[in-house]
Design a protein around this motif. Structure first.
Motif, mmCIF file in Angstrom:
data_model
loop_
_atom_site.group_PDB
_atom_site.id
_atom_site.type_symbol
_atom_site.label_atom_id
_atom_site.label_comp_id
_atom_site.label_asym_id
_atom_site.label_seq_id
_atom_site.Cartn_x
_atom_site.Cartn_y
_atom_site.Cartn_z
ATOM 1 N N ALA A 156 0.828 -1.209 0.000
ATOM 2 C CA ALA A 156 0.000 0.000 0.000
ATOM 3 C C ALA A 156 0.862 1.258 0.000
ATOM 4 O O ALA A 156 1.847 1.366 0.729
ATOM 5 C CB ALA A 156 -0.923 0.007 1.217
ATOM 6 N N GLY A 157 0.457 2.222 -0.829
ATOM 7 C CA GLY A 157 1.128 3.502 -0.874
ATOM 8 C C GLY A 157 2.423 3.511 -1.650
ATOM 9 O O GLY A 157 3.040 4.573 -1.823
ATOM 10 N N PRO A 174 5.563 -0.841 1.941
ATOM 11 C CA PRO A 174 4.564 0.234 1.938
ATOM 12 C C PRO A 174 5.214 1.613 1.886
ATOM 13 O O PRO A 174 6.193 1.886 2.580
ATOM 14 C CB PRO A 174 3.809 0.029 3.254
ATOM 15 N N GLY A 175 4.657 2.467 1.035
ATOM 16 C CA GLY A 175 5.113 3.843 0.947
ATOM 17 C C GLY A 175 6.442 4.034 0.238
ATOM 18 O O GLY A 175 6.961 5.153 0.197
ATOM 19 N N THR A 176 6.999 3.006 -0.343
ATOM 20 C CA THR A 176 8.294 3.104 -1.032
ATOM 21 C C THR A 176 8.090 3.558 -2.467
ATOM 22 O O THR A 176 7.148 3.131 -3.140
ATOM 23 C CB THR A 176 9.030 1.761 -0.982
ATOM 24 N N ARG A 193 8.848 2.920 3.140
ATOM 25 C CA ARG A 193 9.204 4.339 3.030
ATOM 26 C C ARG A 193 10.547 4.577 2.342
ATOM 27 O O ARG A 193 11.221 5.566 2.584
ATOM 28 C CB ARG A 193 9.198 5.014 4.411
ATOM 29 N N GLY A 194 10.935 3.663 1.476
ATOM 30 C CA GLY A 194 12.183 3.831 0.745
ATOM 31 C C GLY A 194 12.012 4.752 -0.455
ATOM 32 O O GLY A 194 10.902 4.991 -0.936
ATOM 33 N N ILE A 195 13.143 5.261 -0.935
ATOM 34 C CA ILE A 195 13.170 6.065 -2.158
ATOM 35 C C ILE A 195 14.323 5.545 -3.005
ATOM 36 O O ILE A 195 15.471 5.493 -2.535
ATOM 37 C CB ILE A 195 13.370 7.564 -1.862
#
Length: 367
Positions: A156-157, A174-176, A193-195
């Motif tokens: 998700a995200g 999630p969030g990556t 939450r990785g970039i």
């Protein structure tokens, strides 16, 4: 995204109320409470609609010359923010916090989340290809011409950029965010939450070849790389990096690792949590890098070596031995014939002792 696009978006809204930022991120607002912010800028470049920061007293001269309408400052420097000459209508504003640099970093994240335009596509773009055996969360976003292979998971995200490729059984937390043309190899994982910036390849084959005699010389027979890459949470990887999969075990980047652009991480390397590396660093296979380390641009760590936690390597240094004590290390030495280089290096390491012996002799022979 270019700053001018961010500025245009903020300007179209008439700017962001500074009080809104202070309320969201904490601190105290002094001076012009009605000031609005249209852009984030350095002290030297800001105008009355800009928000900047000053983190150290040595920048007092730049502060006094700055036209930034609002400045994030420590309690000690806040009075100087408000006392600058020639204030704009309404006066200057000081956003007072204990750590201005950390607050400015938080502002940039807030700005990206609230002001920067998001991609035009949301959900799954019609041109993306997703294997029926892949699992893509309904709240994930997959860009144009991206490919998600069988058994892959996108949580998700997460955002998969245009032309990015998530190979079989890979996992995106999630969030990556994977940028355009990123490749996440089969069986590789990245946490939450990785970039990962454009062009990076995670999970290419490591550089493994066996020398075999051949026609008076030798050829190189490929050793298949059977491991994967495991990346923790809150990791950022710059553009055009290469992180090789392990030969047997996995290559590992622990939580919070930050990599600049054009970095090579060899097979079976392990990088400890919250370690940061500047551009063009190269880590050869099976090296172990501790936690909270930093490596300056162009630094090299040879294979199978170990760096302890809190080791800091200066730019362009070549690490040729394990470093087991925390500290700052530097080493730049000209290339030479290997035998001569080894002799010179051995002599260089004795220079300090030779200098002390020479000083003793000078004292003995002095009149």
């Amino acid at each position: 995204m270019p700053m001018d696009a961010v500025e245009a978006t903020a300007s179209s809204r008439g700017g962001v109320p500074l009080a809104e930022l202070v309320q969201a991120l904490g601190g105290q607002l002094e001076g012009c409470a009605a000031r609005r912010v249209q852009r984030l800028a350095a002290l030297a470049d800001a105008d009355e609609h800009g928000l900047s920061f000053v983190a150290h007293p040595r920048y007092q001269a730049q502060l006094q010359a700055s036209r930034a309408g609002a400045v994030i400052a420590s309690p000690a420097l806040a009075p100087q923010v408000l006392q600058r000459p020639d204030p704009p209508p309404g006066g200057w504003a000081a956003w007072v916090v204990p750590d201005p640099y950390a607050t400015f970093a938080a502002v940039t994240r807030w700005w990206r989340a609230h002001v920067q335009p998001r991609p035009a596509w949301r959900g799954v773009h019609p041109s993306a290809w997703i294997d029926p055996g892949a699992r893509v969360d309904a709240e994930a976003h997959v860009g144009p011409f991206a490919v998600i292979e069988a058994g892959a998971t996108v949580e998700a995200g997460a955002e998969i950029g245009a032309h990015a490729h998530v190979q079989a059984r890979a996992h995106v937390g999630p969030g990556t965010r994977l940028g355009a043309h990123v490749v996440l190899g089969y069986d590789c994982r990245i946490g939450a939450r990785g970039i990962v910036h454009g062009g990076t390849v995670i999970g290419a084959d490591g550089f493994g070849f066996a020398p075999v005699p051949h026609e008076g010389g030798r050829r190189w027979d490929k050793i298949e790389q059977l491991g994967a890459v495991r990346i923790g949470d809150d990791v950022e990887i710059g553009a055009n990096c290469c992180i090789d999969r392990g030969a047997l075990g996995d290559t590992v980047l622990e939580d919070g690792v930050k990599l600049d652009n054009l970095i090579q991480i060899g097979h079976n390397v392990r990088v400890g949590r919250h370690t940061a590396m500047a551009g063009c660093v190269g880590i050869a296979g099976s090296a172990r890098i501790g936690a909270f380390c930093t490596l300056g641009g162009g630094a090299i760590v040879l294979g199978h070596l170990e760096l302890a936690d809190h080791v800091h390597i200066s730019a362009a240094s070549v690490v040729m031995r394990s470093i087991l004590q925390p500290g700052q290390y530097s080493g730049i030495f000209p290339i030479d014939d290997n035998r001569a280089w080894e002799k010179n290096a051995a002599t260089l390491r004795q220079l300090h002792a030779l200098r002390e012996r020479l000083k003793v002799l000078e004292r003995r022979t002095a009149p």
